[in-house]
Design an enzyme around this catalytic site. Structure first.
Site, short mmCIF file in Angstrom:
data_model
loop_
_atom_site.label_atom_id
_atom_site.label_comp_id
_atom_site.label_asym_id
_atom_site.label_seq_id
_atom_site.Cartn_x
_atom_site.Cartn_y
_atom_site.Cartn_z
CG ASP A 79 -0.41 0.24 2.53
OD1 ASP A 79 0.83 0.44 2.61
OD2 ASP A 79 -1.16 0.27 3.52
CB THR A 120 1.76 -2.46 11.05
OG1 THR A 120 0.63 -3.01 10.35
CG2 THR A 120 1.41 -1.09 11.61
CG HIS A 126 11.47 -22.77 12.32
ND1 HIS A 126 11.56 -22.41 13.65
CD2 HIS A 126 12.66 -23.35 11.99
CE1 HIS A 126 12.76 -22.76 14.11
NE2 HIS A 126 13.45 -23.32 13.13
CG HIS A 161 10.21 -26.88 11.36
ND1 HIS A 161 9.77 -26.22 12.48
CD2 HIS A 161 11.55 -27.04 11.52
CE1 HIS A 161 10.79 -25.97 13.28
NE2 HIS A 161 11.88 -26.47 12.72
CB CYS A 198 1.09 -2.35 4.58
SG CYS A 198 0.83 -3.38 6.03
C1 RB5 Z 1 -1.99 2.63 6.48
O1 RB5 Z 1 -2.14 3.81 7.19
C2 RB5 Z 1 -1.78 1.46 7.41
O2 RB5 Z 1 -2.93 1.22 8.14
C3 RB5 Z 1 -1.35 0.24 6.65
O3 RB5 Z 1 -0.21 0.53 5.92
C4 RB5 Z 1 -1.02 -0.98 7.46
O4 RB5 Z 1 -0.15 -0.68 8.51
C5 RB5 Z 1 -2.17 -1.79 7.91
O5 RB5 Z 1 -2.04 -2.84 8.53
#
Ligand code: RB5
Length: 143
Positions: A9, A68, A99, A134, A66
């Site tokens: 994203d 996180t 694993h 595994h 993305c």
């Molecule tokens: C975008 O702001 C953020 O929510 C996305 O990149 C991600 O971290 C979602 O899990």
């Protein structure tokens, strides 16, 4: 060398660009599934096509980025043929291959540098699945 599908994203856009250049320069074949700017998007719109393509065997691996790594991992792991692992250090990237036989690497762009992202990708792409005990565990993942 590997055939890799990459996407995510807006939060992962800059890391994605850097990884595409890096992985391509090392001889990998990398297809960019987008997004193609840092304008706000919904990551599932980019993750599902990558997960479908990896499931079909069109790519060896997927790399999803993305903010996180959680959103892309949750989405990818809805696909029965996908094992998506999150990594923020090269050791975790290697272990999810060793694993979990992960076929998708998920990176948290807001929490790792470009250099760490490259280290994670290198570790992921060069580490083999250990099999053995595994394999038994991985076989029990789908539901
Ligand atoms: C975008 O702001 C953020 O929510 C996305 O990149 C991600 O971290 C979602 O899990």
């Amino acid at each position: 060398m590997s055939k890799i599908a990459i996407g995510g994203d807006h939060a992962g856009f800059e890391h994605k660009k850097a990884l595409i250049d890096y992985l391509t320069s090392k001889g990998n074949e990398v297809k960019d599934f987008g997004p193609f700017s840092d304008a706000s998007v919904d990551y599932p719109d980019y993750v599902h096509p990558i997960a479908n393509a990896v499931e079909k065997g069109e790519f060896d691996f997927g790399i999803l980025i993305c903010g996180t790594a959680n959103g892309v991992a949750m989405t990818a792991n809805k696909h029965v043929g996908i094992r998506a692992g999150i990594a923020w250090a090269k050791e975790l990237a290697a272990l999810t291959r060793q694993h979990n036989n992960a076929n998708v690497l998920c990176l948290p762009a807001r929490f790792i540098s470009m250099d760490v992202a490259k280290e994670c990708a290198d570790a992921f792409l060069t580490t083999e699945f250990e099999g053995g005990r595994h394999q038994n565990r991985v076989d029990k993942i789908p539901c």
